[in-house]
Design a protein around this motif. Structure first.
Motif, PDB file in Angstrom:
ATOM      1  N   PRO A 116       0.707  -1.222  -0.036  1.00 16.79           N
ATOM      2  CA  PRO A 116       0.032   0.001  -0.052  1.00 16.79           C
ATOM      3  C   PRO A 116       0.802   1.189  -0.105  1.00 16.79           C
ATOM      4  N   ARG A 117       0.343   2.209  -0.870  1.00 12.92           N
ATOM      5  CA  ARG A 117       1.247   3.626  -0.678  1.00 12.92           C
ATOM      6  C   ARG A 117       0.414   4.532   0.107  1.00 12.92           C
ATOM      7  N   ILE A 118       1.082   5.158   0.999  1.00 13.46           N
ATOM      8  CA  ILE A 118       0.367   5.995   2.175  1.00 13.46           C
ATOM      9  C   ILE A 118       0.821   7.458   1.683  1.00 13.46           C
ATOM     10  N   ASP A 119      -0.028   8.304   1.417  1.00 16.10           N
ATOM     11  CA  ASP A 119       0.184   9.938   1.257  1.00 16.10           C
ATOM     12  C   ASP A 119      -0.438  10.266   2.253  1.00 16.10           C
ATOM     13  N   ALA A 120       0.117  11.166   2.940  1.00 14.17           N
ATOM     14  CA  ALA A 120      -0.531  12.170   4.132  1.00 14.17           C
ATOM     15  C   ALA A 120      -0.040  13.559   4.055  1.00 14.17           C
ATOM     16  N   TRP A 121      -0.750  14.474   4.273  1.00 13.41           N
ATOM     17  CA  TRP A 121      -0.381  15.888   4.081  1.00 13.41           C
ATOM     18  C   TRP A 121      -1.381  16.566   4.972  1.00 13.41           C
ATOM     19  N   VAL A 122      -1.002  17.761   5.341  1.00 11.08           N
ATOM     20  CA  VAL A 122      -1.692  18.669   6.203  1.00 11.08           C
ATOM     21  C   VAL A 122      -1.909  20.078   5.506  1.00 11.08           C
ATOM     22  N   THR A 123      -2.969  20.696   5.385  1.00 10.76           N
ATOM     23  CA  THR A 123      -3.329  22.015   4.697  1.00 10.76           C
ATOM     24  C   THR A 123      -3.772  22.889   5.545  1.00 10.76           C
ATOM     25  N   LEU A 172       1.905  20.867   4.362  1.00  4.74           N
ATOM     26  CA  LEU A 172       3.021  20.092   5.183  1.00  4.74           C
ATOM     27  C   LEU A 172       2.591  18.774   4.753  1.00  4.74           C
ATOM     28  N   PHE A 173       3.581  18.157   3.890  1.00 11.57           N
ATOM     29  CA  PHE A 173       3.674  16.777   3.451  1.00 11.57           C
ATOM     30  C   PHE A 173       4.302  15.588   4.505  1.00 11.57           C
ATOM     31  N   LEU A 174       3.396  14.917   5.410  1.00 12.73           N
ATOM     32  CA  LEU A 174       3.903  14.114   6.493  1.00 12.73           C
ATOM     33  C   LEU A 174       4.715  13.060   5.908  1.00 12.73           C
ATOM     34  N   THR A 175       4.412  12.381   4.714  1.00 13.45           N
ATOM     35  CA  THR A 175       5.067  11.344   4.070  1.00 13.45           C
ATOM     36  C   THR A 175       6.384  11.589   3.437  1.00 13.45           C
ATOM     37  N   ALA A 176       6.657  12.866   3.091  1.00 15.60           N
ATOM     38  CA  ALA A 176       7.694  13.390   2.421  1.00 15.60           C
ATOM     39  C   ALA A 176       9.127  12.637   3.178  1.00 15.60           C
ATOM     40  N   GLY A 203      -7.146  24.342  13.200  1.00 19.08           N
ATOM     41  CA  GLY A 203      -8.136  24.270  12.142  1.00 19.08           C
ATOM     42  C   GLY A 203      -7.840  23.671  10.600  1.00 19.08           C
ATOM     43  N   SER A 204      -6.401  23.386  10.899  1.00 17.35           N
ATOM     44  CA  SER A 204      -5.575  22.677   9.549  1.00 17.35           C
ATOM     45  C   SER A 204      -6.601  21.504   9.390  1.00 17.35           C
ATOM     46  N   ASP A 205      -6.610  21.150   7.931  1.00 12.64           N
ATOM     47  CA  ASP A 205      -7.196  20.048   7.427  1.00 12.64           C
ATOM     48  C   ASP A 205      -6.133  18.658   7.411  1.00 12.64           C
ATOM     49  N   VAL A 206      -6.222  17.656   7.758  1.00 13.42           N
ATOM     50  CA  VAL A 206      -5.262  16.612   7.876  1.00 13.42           C
ATOM     51  C   VAL A 206      -6.192  15.651   6.852  1.00 13.42           C
ATOM     52  N   SER A 207      -5.172  14.914   5.604  1.00 14.38           N
ATOM     53  CA  SER A 207      -5.656  14.418   4.742  1.00 14.38           C
ATOM     54  C   SER A 207      -4.627  13.035   4.573  1.00 14.38           C
ATOM     55  N   LEU A 208      -5.225  11.854   4.436  1.00 11.54           N
ATOM     56  CA  LEU A 208      -4.629  10.662   4.202  1.00 11.54           C
ATOM     57  C   LEU A 208      -5.065   9.726   3.256  1.00 11.54           C
ATOM     58  N   ARG A 209      -4.363   9.395   2.270  1.00  6.68           N
ATOM     59  CA  ARG A 209      -4.786   8.519   1.197  1.00  6.68           C
ATOM     60  C   ARG A 209      -3.933   7.063   1.239  1.00  6.68           C
ATOM     61  N   VAL A 210      -4.580   5.941   1.180  1.00  7.88           N
ATOM     62  CA  VAL A 210      -4.277   4.810   1.210  1.00  7.88           C
ATOM     63  C   VAL A 210      -4.419   4.057  -0.128  1.00  7.88           C
ATOM     64  N   THR A 211      -3.509   3.686  -1.110  1.00  6.91           N
ATOM     65  CA  THR A 211      -3.568   3.432  -2.391  1.00  6.91           C
ATOM     66  C   THR A 211      -3.203   1.849  -2.317  1.00  6.91           C
ATOM     67  N   GLY A 212      -4.084   0.818  -2.877  1.00  4.98           N
ATOM     68  CA  GLY A 212      -3.587  -0.364  -2.708  1.00  4.98           C
ATOM     69  C   GLY A 212      -3.318  -1.429  -1.670  1.00  4.98           C
ATOM     70  N   LEU A 232      -2.729   5.270  11.942  1.00  6.76           N
ATOM     71  CA  LEU A 232      -3.073   4.621  10.595  1.00  6.76           C
ATOM     72  C   LEU A 232      -2.661   3.005  11.131  1.00  6.76           C
ATOM     73  N   LYS A 233      -3.784   2.345  11.099  1.00  4.35           N
ATOM     74  CA  LYS A 233      -3.543   0.949  11.366  1.00  4.35           C
ATOM     75  C   LYS A 233      -4.549  -0.043  10.223  1.00  4.35           C
ATOM     76  N   SER A 234      -3.698  -1.284   9.888  1.00  4.16           N
ATOM     77  CA  SER A 234      -4.580  -2.260   9.008  1.00  4.16           C
ATOM     78  C   SER A 234      -4.785  -3.372   9.807  1.00  4.16           C
TER      79      SER A 234
END
Length: 870
Positions: free
Chosen positions: A203-210, A220-224, A238-247, A300-302
């Motif tokens: 799985p590819r994990i992309d996490a960032w804070v806007t 701010l890219f957390l997984t950079a 009030g920042s938005d945290v976004s996380l995307r798990v692909t695959g 983040l857990k699986s």
């Protein structure tokens, strides 16, 4: 002798025997290990070769390249080979003590078994003689064991592997291990993993804070890779945290735990329907999004596996603060002027002034209007200056002239508000000089504040129209009021009554100033429309339309202003004291406002528009002023003060030159230079040392006689005395006008008297010192008089808490006046480089970089996006 033990008499053991026993035990242990190795290694070698071949194949990454059937077959082959290699181990046996002793004796080439003798016992009958003889024999054999050593193992592996294939297996093992550390190396588990499992993409994990847009902070890219070592990320509230798990498996969960241990689960967003792809199935995508308002840890857990975690330190967003800077004032044209300071972490989003009547209307009143709406101009976001000023003409509002309570409220982008203290003042109103216009305004106020006062307003209209020939100079005004009465009598609803209130205002303006008021109203509306367009981020087309309307309204206002000035010679002119307002000045200012708004610097454009409004307010105020006889008299007195300061300066220069000439005469060495200085002073100044003197004794090219020195000093003494008398007369005149001369004038008069006395005594050096102190005191007094004049002008037409304060040294356009009074040089300010110039430099640098053919594609794409920003 035999190895059987027989009964023997116990005897003490010597230290030599104990040392021999220790050496013998160590030798036996080493020899036993050698025998075990040489017997076991040939038996274990087949198994070791099988294991090394398996590891080599796994580490070389061959298993992932084989089909599952071939992989399984190879694993079975290795398993059978391992079992077969274990079979020879059944023939392994441990060495006996006798074999160990014989191996020691053979390795050390010992004759007559000296090692075995140490443990053997004599056979047969046991006697004292036999025991002594046996001990003597052991003693002699023990002497041969002084340099006893162990034998090395001799496994005789070459007898089984004559070709040395075991070395090839070892070489493959070492090489395979080194290869496994590279990017293409395999692992031991590859042999036991199915091909489908190996082909699954991790799985590819992309996490960032806007951060919120108003903070101006970048995402701010957390997984950079650069942020992998960060322990805690600091982000705005009030920042938005976004996380995307692909695959992934599609069962991942995301939770946020605050410092108190409260666990908040962030639910995934609804999956988007992927586009059909005939060639490849789309991977699973799981998207999470949430807000960060407190410190905490994102996990983040699986299932039970922890895929990642990030800690956050949230910077709280403080509410804005707003306060008054000085008291609310009445501007030059009657508009209300508010100076205030707004402080916020990232800049306020909006601010407004809230009005409330200090004296609430009666219980049965029915007001037609609510409080006025006054949005406040905001200081530039991110700028160092947090103060701002808002000026708005509220004289048309029905509350004008009423006591009000004023409160400022600021709101930031997070919705938080800040409130200032409440000020009580009289809302500025427009002064009407015409009695008929004032009567109409009074009727308008009665109707607007209470719709139930309609009958009283009708009666007042009947009263002023009872004898029109004696009341009205212009019959059109009579017709307008009669029309307003008819409309008011027919008005029933609140909307109709509000239209009547507006109509009465237009009638009053027409009676007071004619058509020019309509031009003023159009100009104010055009200025407000442009200000709203800049504030709301209007497009270039909307800005062009607003600027066109402003230019037309400005031209109409200036034309009517000029026509009125030509018709009325006593009216204020566009030119005052040599300072003139040109059409080109206004056009240049409006062009700069338009360029700033289109280039994106809207804050600077609003500031410049506010300055233009102030200029027009000052111009309108100059037209509304009624001559100001007292102001004119004040300026005359200030001009006299400037003349006194000039004369005192000239008198000090003359005294200094006379003193220098007198010193030259006494020294008998400066006659020629003194004559040259006197000639130069005459050519440059041409001033007399004292009043009423037709010749200048200081300008003589030849030395002065003692009598001439005495005459010159007497003239200077008389002039100093007259100057002191003029200052006393000026002080009395200022006191008669209501001004209070400060101690500077008293100090100046005292210093002038001391200078006069020193001149009478012939002490020029001391006189110059007193004259300099008198001049400095005059300057302080002049500055204080200017401040008093400003305060007196501000009180005229002012309100209870703050009046109109117009700088006395400024013309109606807000520019310094070219007067004859003293100038302390503090009115000149050198402006900094405006922001639009810096913006243009940045745009030029971006275009230059974009024109470089060697720039990477990703950089060119980024620069193109920058140029497309509006």
């Amino acid at each position: 002798m035999s190895g059987q033990e027989g009964p023997m008499t116990e005897r003490p053991i010597s230290s030599g025997e104990r040392g021999l026993a220790g050496r013998l035990a160590l030798s036996r242990l080493a020899t036993r290990a050698s025998i075990v190795i040489e017997r076991g290694w040939p038996l274990i070698l087949p198994l070791a070769i099988v294991a090394s071949l398996f590891l080599s194949i796994a580490w070389f990454g061959l298993f992932p390249r084989l089909p599952d059937a071939a992989r399984i077959a190879l694993l079975i082959l290795f398993a059978l080979s391992a079992v077969a290699a274990l079979y020879p181990l059944r023939f392994f046996r441990m060495p006996s003590p006798a074999e160990v002793d014989r191996r020691i004796e053979a390795a050390n080439e010992l004759l007559h078994s000296p090692v075995q003798v140490q443990t053997d016992r004599p056979s047969g009958a046991d006697s004292l003689f036999s025991q002594a003889l046996w001990r003597e024999h052991q003693k002699r054999m023990a002497e041969r064991l002084s340099s006893l050593g162990a034998d090395r193992p001799r496994p005789r592996v070459p007898d089984y592997d004559r070709w040395g294939l075991r070395a090839l297996a070892g070489l493959l093992l070492v090489t395979g291990f080194a290869f496994s550390l590279g990017p293409f190396g395999g692992s031991i588990g590859d042999g036991f993993a199915a091909r489908a499992t190996r082909d699954a993409v991790p799985p590819r994990i992309d996490a960032w804070v806007t951060p919120p847009a108003y903070t101006g902070k970048p995402p701010l890219f957390l997984t950079a890779e650069a942020n992998q070592a960060a322990q805690t990320f600091t982000v705005p509230q009030g920042s938005d945290v976004s996380l995307r798990v692909t695959g992934g498996t599609g069962e991942e969960t995301l939770s946020y735990v605050d410092p108190n241990g409260n666990d908040r689960t962030i639910e995934p967003a609804a999956p988007k329907t992927p586009l059909p792809d005939a060639g490849q199935a789309a991977p699973k995508v799981r998207q999470f999004s949430g807000k960060l308002n407190t410190d905490g840890k994102l996990t983040l857990k699986s299932g039970e596996n922890d895929l990642g975690h990030w800690a956050f330190a949230v910077v709280p967003d403080k509410p804005p603060t707003i306060r008054f800077v000085g008291e609310p004032k009445r501007a030059a044209n009657g508009a209300i002027e508010l100076n205030y300071q707004i402080d916020d972490d990232y800049g306020a989003a909006s601010a407004k002034a809230v009005f409330e009547l200090a004296d609430p209307p009666s219980a049965g009143a029915h007001p037609l209007y609510g409080p006025p709406d006054l949005p406040l101009t905001l200081p530039r976001r991110g700028g160092k200056v947090t103060t701002a000023r808002t000026t708005k003409d509220l004289t048309e509002h029905v509350w004008a002239g009423s006591r009000i309570k004023l409160t400022l409220i600021a709101t930031d982008d997070a919705g938080q508000t800040g409130t200032s203290e409440t000020k009580t003042l009289v809302m500025p109103e427009r002064p009407f000089a015409n009695p008929l216009a004032r009567a109409v305004i009074e009727q308008r106020s009665l109707l607007a504040l209470d719709a139930n006062a309609k009958p009283r307003v009708l009666d007042l209209m009947d009263a002023i129209t009872l004898r029109p020939e004696a009341t009205f100079d212009n019959m059109s005004h009579y017709l307008a009021i009669m029309s307003a009465r008819s409309r008011l009598k027919l008005s029933e609803s609140d909307d109709q009554l509000r239209n009547e209130v507006s109509y009465l205002w237009e009638i009053a303006l027409g009676i007071e100033e004619g058509n020019l008021s309509a031009a003023e109203r159009r100009l104010r509306q055009a200025q407000q429309a442009l200000q709203d367009a800049i504030k709301n981020g209007a497009s270039d087309e909307e800005l062009d339309k607003a600027m066109k309307e402003l230019r037309e309204a400005m031209n109409q206002f200036l034309q009517e202003f000029a026509q009125r000035a030509q018709q009325n010679p006593n009216a204020p002119q566009m030119q005052q004291n040599g300072r003139e307002l040109r059409q080109s000045d206004i056009d240049r200012m409006m062009n700069e406002i338009e360029n700033l708004a289109k280039s994106g610097d809207r804050d600077r454009a609003q500031q410049l528009l506010s300055q233009l409004q102030d200029m027009m307010n000052n111009l309108q105020a100059g037209r509304q002023q009624q001559g100001g006889e007292q102001d004119s008299e004040m300026r005359q007195q200030m001009d006299k003060l400037g003349d006194i300061m000039r004369r005192q300066q000239e008198m000090m220069n003359d005294t200094f030159r006379l003193d220098q000439m007198q010193r030259g005469e006494r020294g008998q060495n400066g006659d020629q230079q003194t004559g040259q200085d006197g000639e130069q002073s005459q050519s440059e100044d041409g001033q007399q040392p004292g009043p009423g003197n037709d010749r200048d004794p200081l300008a003589r090219p030849k030395p002065m006689t003692p009598q001439e020195f005495a005459d010159a000093l007497k003239q200077l003494q008389e002039g100093q005395g007259k100057l002191q008398n003029d200052l006393e007369q000026l002080k009395k005149a200022l006191e008669g006008m209501g001004m209070q001369p400060n101690e500077g004038f008293g100090e100046a008069g005292k210093s002038m008297g001391n200078a006069e006395q020193a001149l009478g005594q012939g002490d020029g050096d001391q006189a110059v010192g007193h004259q300099g102190r008198a001049l400095e005191a005059l300057r302080r007094g002049a500055k204080d008089m200017m401040k008093q004049m400003q305060a007196m002008q501000g009180d005229q037409g002012g309100s209870e808490q703050g009046g109109r304060q117009q700088d006395a040294d400024r013309d109606p356009l807000g520019r310094p006046r070219a007067t004859k009074g003293p100038d302390d040089g503090t009115s000149v300010k050198v402006p900094d480089e405006i922001d639009v110039q810096r913006a243009r430099q940045i745009l030029d640098a971006i275009r230059k970089r974009l024109g470089n053919a060697l720039s990477p594609d990703i950089e060119r794409s980024y620069l193109e996006r920058l140029l497309e920003l509006k």
